[in-house]
Scaffold this motif. Structure first.
Motif, PDB file in Angstrom:
ATOM      1  N   ILE A 180     -17.220 -21.687  38.179  1.00  0.00           N
ATOM      2  CA  ILE A 180     -16.042 -21.515  36.998  1.00  0.00           C
ATOM      3  C   ILE A 180     -15.549 -22.445  36.094  1.00  0.00           C
ATOM      4  N   ASN A 181     -14.488 -23.250  36.888  1.00  0.00           N
ATOM      5  CA  ASN A 181     -14.738 -24.558  35.687  1.00  0.00           C
ATOM      6  C   ASN A 181     -15.582 -25.007  34.893  1.00  0.00           C
ATOM      7  N   ILE A 182     -16.902 -25.012  35.482  1.00  0.00           N
ATOM      8  CA  ILE A 182     -17.723 -25.587  33.788  1.00  0.00           C
ATOM      9  C   ILE A 182     -17.915 -24.065  33.121  1.00  0.00           C
ATOM     10  N   THR A 183     -17.482 -23.075  33.499  1.00  0.00           N
ATOM     11  CA  THR A 183     -18.104 -21.922  32.223  1.00  0.00           C
ATOM     12  C   THR A 183     -16.361 -22.241  31.309  1.00  0.00           C
ATOM     13  N   SER A 184     -16.162 -22.746  31.867  1.00  0.00           N
ATOM     14  CA  SER A 184     -14.611 -22.981  31.471  1.00  0.00           C
ATOM     15  C   SER A 184     -14.285 -24.041  30.247  1.00  0.00           C
ATOM     16  N   LEU A 185     -14.992 -25.301  30.586  1.00  0.00           N
ATOM     17  CA  LEU A 185     -15.990 -26.058  30.359  1.00  0.00           C
ATOM     18  C   LEU A 185     -16.330 -25.765  28.848  1.00  0.00           C
ATOM     19  N   LEU A 186     -17.544 -25.874  29.108  1.00  0.00           N
ATOM     20  CA  LEU A 186     -18.263 -25.018  27.959  1.00  0.00           C
ATOM     21  C   LEU A 186     -17.750 -24.298  26.619  1.00  0.00           C
ATOM     22  N   GLN A 187     -16.879 -23.621  27.041  1.00  0.00           N
ATOM     23  CA  GLN A 187     -16.395 -22.586  25.918  1.00  0.00           C
ATOM     24  C   GLN A 187     -15.627 -24.151  25.413  1.00  0.00           C
ATOM     25  N   GLN A 188     -15.117 -24.199  25.896  1.00  0.00           N
ATOM     26  CA  GLN A 188     -14.090 -25.621  25.064  1.00  0.00           C
ATOM     27  C   GLN A 188     -14.744 -26.658  24.517  1.00  0.00           C
ATOM     28  N   LEU A 189     -15.773 -27.197  24.768  1.00  0.00           N
ATOM     29  CA  LEU A 189     -16.075 -28.017  24.020  1.00  0.00           C
ATOM     30  C   LEU A 189     -17.006 -28.197  22.493  1.00  0.00           C
ATOM     31  N   THR A 190     -16.759 -29.323  21.814  1.00  0.00           N
ATOM     32  CA  THR A 190     -17.581 -27.985  20.864  1.00  0.00           C
ATOM     33  C   THR A 190     -18.211 -29.962  19.606  1.00  0.00           C
ATOM     34  N   LEU A 206      -8.445 -31.508  26.584  1.00  0.00           N
ATOM     35  CA  LEU A 206      -8.965 -29.753  27.215  1.00  0.00           C
ATOM     36  C   LEU A 206      -7.760 -29.331  28.463  1.00  0.00           C
ATOM     37  N   LYS A 207      -8.298 -28.023  28.013  1.00  0.00           N
ATOM     38  CA  LYS A 207      -6.658 -26.716  29.155  1.00  0.00           C
ATOM     39  C   LYS A 207      -7.750 -26.887  30.379  1.00  0.00           C
ATOM     40  N   GLY A 208      -6.865 -26.544  30.728  1.00  0.00           N
ATOM     41  CA  GLY A 208      -6.754 -26.455  32.573  1.00  0.00           C
ATOM     42  C   GLY A 208      -8.134 -27.615  33.025  1.00  0.00           C
ATOM     43  N   ILE A 209      -8.425 -28.343  33.044  1.00  0.00           N
ATOM     44  CA  ILE A 209      -9.343 -28.945  33.345  1.00  0.00           C
ATOM     45  C   ILE A 209      -9.692 -30.337  33.072  1.00  0.00           C
ATOM     46  N   ASP A 210      -9.273 -31.166  34.417  1.00  0.00           N
ATOM     47  CA  ASP A 210      -9.127 -32.456  34.175  1.00  0.00           C
ATOM     48  C   ASP A 210     -10.239 -32.892  33.308  1.00  0.00           C
ATOM     49  N   ILE A 253     -24.080 -34.617  33.230  1.00  0.00           N
ATOM     50  CA  ILE A 253     -25.634 -34.682  33.755  1.00  0.00           C
ATOM     51  C   ILE A 253     -25.986 -32.631  33.605  1.00  0.00           C
ATOM     52  N   LEU A 254     -24.890 -32.359  34.168  1.00  0.00           N
ATOM     53  CA  LEU A 254     -25.373 -30.427  33.953  1.00  0.00           C
ATOM     54  C   LEU A 254     -24.629 -29.821  33.192  1.00  0.00           C
ATOM     55  N   VAL A 255     -23.529 -29.991  32.536  1.00  0.00           N
ATOM     56  CA  VAL A 255     -22.507 -29.783  31.647  1.00  0.00           C
ATOM     57  C   VAL A 255     -23.847 -30.027  29.824  1.00  0.00           C
ATOM     58  N   SER A 256     -24.480 -31.188  30.082  1.00  0.00           N
ATOM     59  CA  SER A 256     -24.821 -31.455  28.918  1.00  0.00           C
ATOM     60  C   SER A 256     -26.432 -29.871  29.085  1.00  0.00           C
ATOM     61  N   ALA A 257     -26.981 -30.240  30.669  1.00  0.00           N
ATOM     62  CA  ALA A 257     -28.381 -29.378  30.429  1.00  0.00           C
ATOM     63  C   ALA A 257     -27.911 -28.002  30.138  1.00  0.00           C
ATOM     64  N   LEU A 258     -26.703 -27.427  30.191  1.00  0.00           N
ATOM     65  CA  LEU A 258     -25.944 -26.331  29.753  1.00  0.00           C
ATOM     66  C   LEU A 258     -25.628 -26.480  28.210  1.00  0.00           C
ATOM     67  N   LEU A 259     -24.717 -26.858  27.652  1.00  0.00           N
ATOM     68  CA  LEU A 259     -24.414 -27.192  26.456  1.00  0.00           C
ATOM     69  C   LEU A 259     -25.836 -26.960  25.443  1.00  0.00           C
ATOM     70  N   ASP A 260     -26.880 -28.124  25.907  1.00  0.00           N
ATOM     71  CA  ASP A 260     -28.336 -28.011  25.082  1.00  0.00           C
ATOM     72  C   ASP A 260     -28.808 -26.196  25.494  1.00  0.00           C
ATOM     73  N   VAL A 261     -28.588 -25.305  25.866  1.00  0.00           N
ATOM     74  CA  VAL A 261     -28.877 -23.938  25.909  1.00  0.00           C
ATOM     75  C   VAL A 261     -27.640 -23.060  25.150  1.00  0.00           C
ATOM     76  N   LEU A 262     -26.591 -23.261  24.976  1.00  0.00           N
ATOM     77  CA  LEU A 262     -25.512 -22.853  23.559  1.00  0.00           C
ATOM     78  C   LEU A 262     -25.521 -23.351  22.699  1.00  0.00           C
ATOM     79  N   TYR A 263     -26.665 -24.878  22.778  1.00  0.00           N
ATOM     80  CA  TYR A 263     -25.960 -25.911  20.691  1.00  0.00           C
ATOM     81  C   TYR A 263     -27.800 -25.804  20.641  1.00  0.00           C
TER      82      TYR A 263
END
Length: 400
Positions: free
Chosen positions: A153-163, A177-181, A190-200
């Motif tokens: 769930i935290n990763i989904t929050s990260l994906l919404q905040q990172l630009t 960042l809000k609510g995430i350290d 590694i995982l966040v980068s791969a998921l962001l690549d899908v979104l961007y």
């Protein structure tokens, strides 16, 4: 149809071990199963015996029949009536058939079913956010399995905040960042980068990595010791007798001295004598990329390292980056004087470094030839009076 081997009468444990090894332990196959790239059904031949084989080992045949009769999921077993000349009609288990993932994981047992259930709970928040994430999550299965559902769930929050470029001029740990350290982001890059690549649309991979896409500064690396060698240069460095700089800072920060002395090893650098208008950069080993700094073009720069194959290789790289750098105490004169202090390198660099002058190349060849029955003279093995003499000669001789 898959056969385990040429022997007849495969028992349930043998079939289980085969399927587990093939479908669970082998990560490539498991990922393909989870992404529905491996076709069902899985059919395993249990090895129908001939009449002679049964007569040769009647006890094993009875055990084979009984174990499959006791197998709890009888609907996975295909039985066949077979008539033997000497034994008459026998009902034989012929094939184990698993039709889908649910049956496969049930066959593999409750521990694996629990792992799959946990994996589903981890994946669910992310695939709910974007169904395109599913194949990425399976590709990174070993990482995903280490998460908790809350971390998902935290990763989904990260994906919404990172630009893009949100971290310009900041280190990763400083992102707003809000609510995430930010350590959580760092641990899951590694995982966040791969998921962001899908979104961007693969923008993170095209940028080079997540830090560059965010515009963040690289963490300092390649630390070197900076030691002023006179009172004046020390005062110019806030009165500090010694300090550390990373290679990036050193490349862009001009040291306040006209003479810059680069020393390979820490202990040799820390024991340097006083030299007017001189600052030493110590302990970098082969970390000499900072020598490409523009501000060095207006300085007198010297390099002193071990007389061995690796020291000469580092010297060659230093000359490539800073062509006017001068060499100190890395010559055959020094070698001859202190040959009794030489040792043997555990492993030598074999190719002659390209950017050495003729005498330095000759020195490299001499070391490789074992002329002195050894091929290494460490900086620490030179006496202080000799070091002081050579450093003063360099400092005082502007044509050196």
């Amino acid at each position: 149809m898959t056969k385990l081997n040429e022997n007849w009468g495969k028992l349930p444990d043998e079939v289980y071990n085969h399927i587990k090894k093939l479908e669970w332990d082998k990560q490539k196959n498991l990922k393909e199963r989870l992404m529905h790239k491996r076709k069902f059904p899985i059919e395993i031949s249990l090895g129908t015996p001939t009449g002679d084989q049964i007569l040769d080992n009647m006890m094993y045949f009875k055990n084979f029949i009984n174990q499959w009769k006791d197998f709890p999921q009888q609907h996975w077993i295909k039985w066949q009536d077979k008539k033997y000349n000497t034994l008459g009609l026998q009902r034989i288990p012929v094939t184990l058939i698993l039709n889908n993932l649910k049956e496969l994981f049930e066959f593999l047992g409750p521990d694996i079913e629990k792992r799959i259930e946990k994996l589903s709970k981890i994946i669910e928040p992310l695939t709910t956010y974007d169904q395109r994430f599913y194949p990425i999550l399976i590709q990174h299965l070993s990482i995903v399995e280490q998460l908790t559902p809350q971390e998902s769930i935290n990763i989904t929050s990260l994906l919404q905040q990172l630009t893009p470029n949100m971290g310009k001029g900041l280190y990763l740990r400083s992102l707003p960042l809000k609510g995430i350290d930010t350590k959580f982001l760092e641990n899951n890059k590694i995982l966040v980068s791969a998921l962001l690549d899908v979104l961007y649309n693969n923008a993170i991979a095209q940028a080079g990595n997540l830090l560059k896409w965010l515009g963040c500064l690289d963490y300092p690396k390649g630390w070197l010791i900076v030691k002023p060698l006179c009172k004046k240069t020390q005062e110019s460095l806030a009165g500090l007798p010694i300090l550390q700089m990373d290679q990036h800072t050193l490349t862009h920060y001009e040291l306040p001295a006209n003479n810059i002395l680069v020393v390979e090893n820490i202990q040799s650098g820390l024991s340097l004598p006083e030299l007017p208008d001189t600052i030493a950069v110590i302990g970098g080993g082969n970390n000499v990329n900072w020598l490409s700094a523009q501000w060095l073009k207006n300085k007198r720069v010297a390099y002193w390292g071990d007389i061995d194959s690796w020291g000469l290789k580092i010297l060659s790289l230093s000359k490539t980056l800073c062509p006017h750098i001068q060499t100190l105490m890395m010559d055959e004169e020094t070698l001859k004087l202190y040959k009794n202090n030489m040792v043997t390198e555990s492993e030598s660099y074999s190719d002659i470094p390209v950017n050495l002058d003729s005498s330095e190349k000759d020195l490299f060849i001499v070391l490789q030839s074992n002329k002195y029955n050894a091929n290494r003279l460490e900086q620490e093995k030179l006496p202080n009076d000799y070091i002081q003499k050579k450093l003063k000669e360099w400092k005082n001789n502007q044509n050196f």
